[in-house]
Design a protein around this motif. Structure first.
Motif, PDB file in Angstrom:
ATOM      1  N   VAL A 185      41.984  46.815  32.509  1.00 60.13           N
ATOM      2  CA  VAL A 185      41.967  45.790  31.462  1.00 60.13           C
ATOM      3  C   VAL A 185      40.552  45.638  30.893  1.00 60.13           C
ATOM      4  CG1 VAL A 185      42.464  43.376  30.927  1.00 60.13           C
ATOM      5  CG2 VAL A 185      43.913  44.609  32.564  1.00 60.13           C
ATOM      6  N   LEU A 186      39.569  45.605  31.785  1.00 62.89           N
ATOM      7  CA  LEU A 186      38.183  45.491  31.314  1.00 62.89           C
ATOM      8  C   LEU A 186      37.813  46.681  30.425  1.00 62.89           C
ATOM      9  CD1 LEU A 186      36.347  44.246  34.562  1.00 62.89           C
ATOM     10  CD2 LEU A 186      36.510  43.002  32.403  1.00 62.89           C
ATOM     11  N   ALA A 187      38.213  47.887  30.845  1.00 61.42           N
ATOM     12  CA  ALA A 187      37.867  49.083  30.073  1.00 61.42           C
ATOM     13  C   ALA A 187      38.494  49.029  28.685  1.00 61.42           C
ATOM     14  CB  ALA A 187      38.322  50.340  30.821  1.00 61.42           C
TER      15      ALA A 187
ATOM     16  N   VAL B 199      28.758  41.808  28.838  1.00 62.40           N
ATOM     17  CA  VAL B 199      28.509  41.449  30.235  1.00 62.40           C
ATOM     18  C   VAL B 199      29.820  40.944  30.853  1.00 62.40           C
ATOM     19  CG1 VAL B 199      27.409  39.318  29.403  1.00 62.40           C
ATOM     20  CG2 VAL B 199      27.164  39.954  31.783  1.00 62.40           C
ATOM     21  N   CYS B 200      30.176  41.554  31.972  1.00 64.11           N
ATOM     22  CA  CYS B 200      31.448  41.230  32.626  1.00 64.11           C
ATOM     23  C   CYS B 200      31.246  40.078  33.594  1.00 64.11           C
ATOM     24  CB  CYS B 200      31.979  42.435  33.400  1.00 64.11           C
ATOM     25  SG  CYS B 200      32.350  43.821  32.333  1.00 64.11           S
ATOM     26  N   VAL B 201      31.947  38.995  33.343  1.00 66.20           N
ATOM     27  CA  VAL B 201      31.783  37.808  34.184  1.00 66.20           C
ATOM     28  C   VAL B 201      33.119  37.424  34.800  1.00 66.20           C
ATOM     29  CG1 VAL B 201      29.772  36.941  32.946  1.00 66.20           C
ATOM     30  CG2 VAL B 201      32.047  36.286  32.156  1.00 66.20           C
ATOM     31  N   LYS B 202      33.114  37.183  36.080  1.00 66.99           N
ATOM     32  CA  LYS B 202      34.359  36.854  36.763  1.00 66.99           C
ATOM     33  C   LYS B 202      34.393  35.376  37.128  1.00 66.99           C
ATOM     34  CE  LYS B 202      37.429  38.443  40.418  1.00 66.99           C
ATOM     35  NZ  LYS B 202      37.589  39.249  41.633  1.00 66.99           N
ATOM     36  N   TYR B 203      35.585  34.828  37.067  1.00 63.34           N
ATOM     37  CA  TYR B 203      35.824  33.446  37.472  1.00 63.34           C
ATOM     38  C   TYR B 203      36.359  33.491  38.895  1.00 63.34           C
ATOM     39  CZ  TYR B 203      38.057  28.789  37.285  1.00 63.34           C
ATOM     40  OH  TYR B 203      38.460  27.497  37.522  1.00 63.34           O
TER      41      TYR B 203
ATOM     42  N   VAL C 207      27.173  45.373  31.313  1.00 57.31           N
ATOM     43  CA  VAL C 207      26.401  44.858  32.441  1.00 57.31           C
ATOM     44  C   VAL C 207      27.324  44.085  33.381  1.00 57.31           C
ATOM     45  CG1 VAL C 207      24.325  43.595  33.129  1.00 57.31           C
ATOM     46  CG2 VAL C 207      24.465  44.572  30.834  1.00 57.31           C
ATOM     47  N   CYS C 208      27.271  44.430  34.661  1.00 60.20           N
ATOM     48  CA  CYS C 208      28.107  43.758  35.666  1.00 60.20           C
ATOM     49  C   CYS C 208      27.231  43.166  36.757  1.00 60.20           C
ATOM     50  CB  CYS C 208      29.044  44.765  36.342  1.00 60.20           C
ATOM     51  SG  CYS C 208      30.307  45.449  35.281  1.00 60.20           S
ATOM     52  N   GLY C 209      27.846  42.292  37.555  1.00 61.31           N
ATOM     53  CA  GLY C 209      27.196  41.813  38.764  1.00 61.31           C
ATOM     54  C   GLY C 209      27.363  42.864  39.851  1.00 61.31           C
ATOM     55  N   MET C 210      26.695  42.674  40.989  1.00 58.14           N
ATOM     56  CA  MET C 210      26.760  43.674  42.069  1.00 58.14           C
ATOM     57  C   MET C 210      28.065  43.587  42.848  1.00 58.14           C
ATOM     58  SD  MET C 210      24.116  41.988  44.840  1.00 58.14           S
ATOM     59  CE  MET C 210      24.395  43.189  46.133  1.00 58.14           C
ATOM     60  N   ALA C 211      28.706  42.427  42.807  1.00 58.53           N
ATOM     61  CA  ALA C 211      29.962  42.225  43.522  1.00 58.53           C
ATOM     62  C   ALA C 211      30.517  40.897  43.066  1.00 58.53           C
ATOM     63  CB  ALA C 211      29.739  42.182  45.028  1.00 58.53           C
ATOM     64  N   SER C 212      31.828  40.736  43.131  1.00 59.48           N
ATOM     65  CA  SER C 212      32.364  39.411  42.875  1.00 59.48           C
ATOM     66  C   SER C 212      32.270  38.646  44.183  1.00 59.48           C
ATOM     67  CB  SER C 212      33.801  39.502  42.379  1.00 59.48           C
ATOM     68  OG  SER C 212      34.560  40.314  43.244  1.00 59.48           O
ATOM     69  N   THR C 213      32.025  37.337  44.092  1.00 57.50           N
ATOM     70  CA  THR C 213      31.802  36.583  45.326  1.00 57.50           C
ATOM     71  C   THR C 213      33.105  36.294  46.070  1.00 57.50           C
ATOM     72  OG1 THR C 213      31.823  34.520  44.114  1.00 57.50           O
ATOM     73  CG2 THR C 213      29.664  35.491  44.522  1.00 57.50           C
TER      74      THR C 213
ATOM     75  N   ALA D 195      30.207  37.982  26.416  1.00 62.53           N
ATOM     76  CA  ALA D 195      30.664  37.750  27.787  1.00 62.53           C
ATOM     77  C   ALA D 195      32.160  38.024  27.851  1.00 62.53           C
ATOM     78  CB  ALA D 195      30.375  36.311  28.202  1.00 62.53           C
ATOM     79  N   LEU D 196      32.541  38.883  28.786  1.00 61.80           N
ATOM     80  CA  LEU D 196      33.941  39.308  28.891  1.00 61.80           C
ATOM     81  C   LEU D 196      34.484  38.960  30.276  1.00 61.80           C
ATOM     82  CD1 LEU D 196      36.452  41.036  28.077  1.00 61.80           C
ATOM     83  CD2 LEU D 196      35.188  43.047  28.886  1.00 61.80           C
ATOM     84  N   CYS D 197      35.649  38.315  30.274  1.00 58.48           N
ATOM     85  CA  CYS D 197      36.233  37.924  31.550  1.00 58.48           C
ATOM     86  C   CYS D 197      37.725  38.223  31.551  1.00 58.48           C
ATOM     87  CB  CYS D 197      36.010  36.420  31.760  1.00 58.48           C
ATOM     88  SG  CYS D 197      36.789  35.762  33.244  1.00 58.48           S
ATOM     89  N   VAL D 198      38.233  38.695  32.667  1.00 59.56           N
ATOM     90  CA  VAL D 198      39.675  38.834  32.849  1.00 59.56           C
ATOM     91  C   VAL D 198      40.069  37.814  33.911  1.00 59.56           C
ATOM     92  CG1 VAL D 198      41.527  40.351  33.651  1.00 59.56           C
ATOM     93  CG2 VAL D 198      39.639  41.299  32.304  1.00 59.56           C
TER      94      VAL D 198
ATOM     95  N   VAL E 219      34.275  47.591  40.863  1.00 62.93           N
ATOM     96  CA  VAL E 219      34.681  47.526  39.455  1.00 62.93           C
ATOM     97  C   VAL E 219      33.685  48.233  38.520  1.00 62.93           C
ATOM     98  CG1 VAL E 219      35.054  45.921  37.523  1.00 62.93           C
ATOM     99  CG2 VAL E 219      36.279  45.591  39.684  1.00 62.93           C
ATOM    100  N   PRO E 220      32.360  48.048  38.703  1.00 58.75           N
ATOM    101  CA  PRO E 220      31.451  48.766  37.796  1.00 58.75           C
ATOM    102  C   PRO E 220      31.633  50.294  37.859  1.00 58.75           C
ATOM    103  CG  PRO E 220      30.284  47.021  38.950  1.00 58.75           C
ATOM    104  CD  PRO E 220      31.644  47.116  39.582  1.00 58.75           C
ATOM    105  N   ALA E 221      31.772  50.849  39.055  1.00 59.79           N
ATOM    106  CA  ALA E 221      31.979  52.298  39.180  1.00 59.79           C
ATOM    107  C   ALA E 221      33.316  52.702  38.560  1.00 59.79           C
ATOM    108  CB  ALA E 221      31.926  52.723  40.653  1.00 59.79           C
TER     109      ALA E 221
HETATM  110  N1  LIG Z   1      38.197  39.810  36.495  1.00 62.20           N
HETATM  111  C1  LIG Z   1      36.973  40.180  36.096  1.00 62.20           C
HETATM  112  N2  LIG Z   1      36.509  39.798  34.883  1.00 62.20           N
HETATM  113  C2  LIG Z   1      35.269  40.169  34.467  1.00 62.20           C
HETATM  114  N3  LIG Z   1      34.433  40.910  35.202  1.00 62.20           N
HETATM  115  C3  LIG Z   1      34.829  41.320  36.410  1.00 62.20           C
HETATM  116  C4  LIG Z   1      36.121  40.981  36.932  1.00 62.20           C
HETATM  117  N4  LIG Z   1      36.230  41.534  38.167  1.00 62.20           N
HETATM  118  C5  LIG Z   1      35.064  42.178  38.408  1.00 62.20           C
HETATM  119  N5  LIG Z   1      34.213  42.057  37.359  1.00 62.20           N
HETATM  120  C6  LIG Z   1      32.838  42.606  37.247  1.00 62.20           C
HETATM  121  O1  LIG Z   1      32.647  43.607  38.229  1.00 62.20           O
HETATM  122  C7  LIG Z   1      31.636  43.209  39.163  1.00 62.20           C
HETATM  123  C8  LIG Z   1      31.996  43.699  40.570  1.00 62.20           C
HETATM  124  O2  LIG Z   1      33.220  43.153  40.990  1.00 62.20           O
HETATM  125  P1  LIG Z   1      33.988  43.621  42.299  1.00 62.20           P
HETATM  126  O3  LIG Z   1      34.118  45.094  42.240  1.00 62.20           O
HETATM  127  O4  LIG Z   1      35.286  42.893  42.233  1.00 62.20           O
HETATM  128  O5  LIG Z   1      33.144  43.184  43.475  1.00 62.20           O
HETATM  129  C9  LIG Z   1      31.528  41.712  39.001  1.00 62.20           C
HETATM  130  O6  LIG Z   1      30.238  41.259  39.379  1.00 62.20           O
HETATM  131  C10 LIG Z   1      31.804  41.527  37.504  1.00 62.20           C
HETATM  132  O7  LIG Z   1      30.652  41.806  36.725  1.00 62.20           O
END
Ligand SMILES: Nc1ncnc2c1ncn2[C@@H]1O[C@H](COP(=O)(O)O)[C@@H](O)[C@H]1O
Ligand SMILES: Cc1cc2nc3c(=O)[nH]c(=O)nc-3n(C[C@H](O)[C@H](O)[C@H](O)COP(=O)(O)OP(=O)(O)OC[C@H]3O[C@@H](n4cnc5c(N)ncnc54)[C@H](O)[C@@H]3O)c2cc1C
Lengths: 265, 320
Positions: free
Chosen positions: A102-104, A5-9, A120-126, A60-63, A133-135
């Protein structure tokens, strides 16, 4: 199953978000946290694990910068099994294109022993709110994307989701391995329990540098970004509007009067 | 002059307004070429409309083999057209699908990507994009440094202007890989028409929040008097009062109408993110401390259940 699961800070949306002098998002001077929209991704990953009931593992994976370890830790507290933070000076200022690279690479490394079945990703980073990013990950990993899911169903390696598209509500199907992104309609995310917080302290949490992934520093970061922010300007504060108190219907008349004066009637 | 590829956003051949906005913007930069992915019989009718807004060419791509698949085939079509035409830029309408096509395309072409642009300028022949970020609190300008600039634009980024183009229809046969056919659209339920303007395209939006208590009649009444679209806060959606497609905000639609009327909505940052760039903002809220009042051009402190019906009556009277 092996789930990543991709999690962003991200900078806290309720704090004063700002830019650095090089026009990158200030990720250090502002309080940060796990992007709220990624909590929904963690939640769905955990539900899939619980449903599978087997030895399914959620990573949980974060960059992000060093501080981003907080986002990974939160995911561990919620119930993820292990965490990976990819942090490297060279990554600072990366755009979505580089972040997805980097995520890939990290997903590939995580799958080197046991195939990753679901990313698994979120729909957008806030913060960036790009929703790309998911696409991009799907493109880079040559996987199907099943994205913007509000309802998720799985049966064996089959995934079916409901997607509220732009002009239609669709049912999208795919076969694992695939990239899944979930919306905030998918169900409230759990809070970490006291037990979860204690357990998280003992869970494996690795930090990788770019060199661990075989990514060249020149491919990422601000200088390598394929797009560039030229200028940033705070929106001028809106000039204080007129506010009236409604008394015995005066509010309705004043409102109609205002709309007429602006030629909306 | 170079071509600018504009991906046509349409429903069964009916071109949606944001595409006309993109054709208008594209003319600043080069010759707009519309890319129509759909059935062959729809392409000609669509071409008439695209031509009226300046399309010099209309690439007609038959989707009989690919329409049952999500996003990826469209990205392949655009990538192949980009190879063929070396365009000055590729413009796509923002939205779930548009952004994802753009994302995949960026990786395929090795090109920089700008999402949710709200305006375009041209500097030394290169596109400069304006974006509104951090819930509309900042405006930034950006450009693409590598490859063919790809940008998605939010609806209402420009006023569509008619301009006669040649509108030459050129069939284009794309080769779609098997791996682009891995996410299937199993079923599709087109959205029910509400008889009101489309939320993201409307000139006026009237929204309701938790303060409606679930009764949207006053909201709909005012909307109809003003010829407006109806919107909702997430609280109203989460309560089951309105479908999610009506939600305005960070995880709903972004709207940028001439007039936004927020009723019984407190004005949380996530709601603001979807409406802050509206030209004129009006709010009705019974709490004078509600943060929404910081944004308004005009506000009424009062109960929406009495203020709105009375205002609607007054408006209908004035319209005669
Ligand atoms: N730096 C990051 N680290 C981990 N996951 C990310 C990162 N940037 C984007 N994602 C994943 O991609 C989703 C969409 O991000 P974004 O395209 O930036 O709106 C986020 O909800 C995360 O699940
Ligand atoms: C990740 C995330 C994403 C989100 N995305 C969105 C989003 O896309 N869109 C969105 O809207 N929210 C979103 N939210 C939720 C947001 O934070 C707020 O909770 C929500 O906007 C509140 O909706 P509201 O203003 O209708 O309700 P409240 O905040 O409860 O406000 C109701 C208002 O109605 C007023 N009121 C009550 N009765 C009356 C009356 N009779 N007459 C007049 N006024 C009355 C009250 O004074 C109050 O100001 C998101 C939250 C998160 C965490």
């Amino acid at each position: 199953m092996n789930i990543v699961v991709c999690v962003k800070y991200v900078p806290d949306a309720t704090a004063d978000r700002q830019f650095e002098s090089d026009n990158t998002v200030d990720r250090v001077g502002v309080d940060g946290l796990l992007s709220e929209l990624d909590e929904y991704a963690v939640e769905q990953a955990l539900q899939l694990k619980e449903k599978a009931g087997d030895d399914t593992e959620v990573t949980a994976l974060c960059v992000g910068p060093e501080k981003a370890v907080d986002a990974v830790r939160k995911a561990l507290q919620m119930g993820a099994d292990k965490g990976v933070l990819v942090s490297d000076e060279a990554v600072a200022g990366s755009d979505a294109v580089a972040t997805s690279l980097v995520l890939a690479k990290a997903v590939e490394k995580l799958g080197s022993e046991k195939q990753v079945d679901l990313v698994v990703c979120g729909m957008a980073s806030t913060d960036g709110s790009m929703s790309v990013v998911p696409a991009m990950l799907a493109e880079r990993l040559d996987l199907p994307q099943v994205t913007f899911a509000s309802v998720i169903e799985t049966q064996g390696d089959q995934v079916r989701v409901k997607r509220d598209g732009d002009t239609a509500t669709e049912v999208i199907g795919g076969t694992m391995p695939l990239v899944l992104s979930v919306t905030d309609q998918s169900g409230e995310a759990r809070y970490p329990s006291f037990k979860g917080i204690m357990a998280a302290k003992k869970k494996p949490l690795d930090t990788w540098a770019l060199s661990d992934l075989g990514v060249d520093a020149g491919e990422v970061g601000l200088d390598a970004a394929w797009s560039e922010v030229l200028e940033t300007a705070a929106r001028p504060p809106r000039t204080a509007g007129e506010i009236v108190k409604d008394e015995d219907g005066s509010g309705a008349t004043a409102l109609a009067e205002f709309l007429a004066s602006k030629k909306f009637i | 002059m170079s071509e600018v590829l504009v991906l046509v956003d349409h429903v069964d051949g009916t071109v949606r307004k944001p595409t006309l906005e993109l054709l208008t913007l594209a003319r600043q930069l080069g010759e707009p070429s519309a890319v129509f992915i759909g059935s062959a019989d729809q392409a000609n009718a669509a071409a008439e409309r695209l031509k009226a807004y300046g399309a010099e060419k209309v690439y007609a791509v038959d989707d009989a083999q690919t329409k049952g698949y999500l996003v990826a085939p469209k990205a392949e079509v655009l990538a192949q057209l980009a190879e063929k035409t070396s365009p000055a830029a590729i413009f796509i309408v923002s939205g779930y699908e548009g952004k994802e096509i753009a994302g995949r395309l960026a990786i395929k072409l090795g090109s920089g990507l700008i999402t949710d642009a709200v305006d375009l300028a041209v500097d030394g022949g290169a596109p400069v994009f304006t974006q509104s970020v951090f819930a509309g609190n900042y405006t930034v300008t950006s450009k693409v440094k590598q490859g063919t600039p790809i940008a998605t634009f939010k609806p209402n980024s420009a006023a569509p202007e008619e301009a006669a183009g040649a509108g030459t229809v050129e069939p284009f046969a794309a080769t779609i890989s098997d791996s682009a056919k891995k996410a299937q659209i199993v079923a599709s339920q087109p959205r029910k028409a509400t008889g009101r303007p489309e939320l993201t395209e409307a000139a006026i939006v009237v929204s309701g929040g938790r303060g409606t208590g679930g009764n949207f009649e006053p909201i709909e009444g005012l909307a109809d008097a003003l010829g407006a679209a109806v919107g909702a806060s997430r609280a109203a959606v989460d309560s089951g009062w309105m479908p999610h497609t009506f939600q305005v905000g960070q995880t709903g639609k972004t709207v940028s109408p001439q007039l936004y009327v927020a009723n019984g909505i407190s004005g949380a940052i996530q709601h603001r993110a979807g409406m802050q760039t509206s030209k004129t903002i009006v709010a009705v809220n019974k709490d004078e401390e509600a943060p929404i009042f910081e944004l308004v051009d005009f506000g009424v402190v009062g109960d929406l259940h009495t203020v709105l019906p009375a205002a609607t009556e007054e408006i209908n009277k004035r319209k005669g």
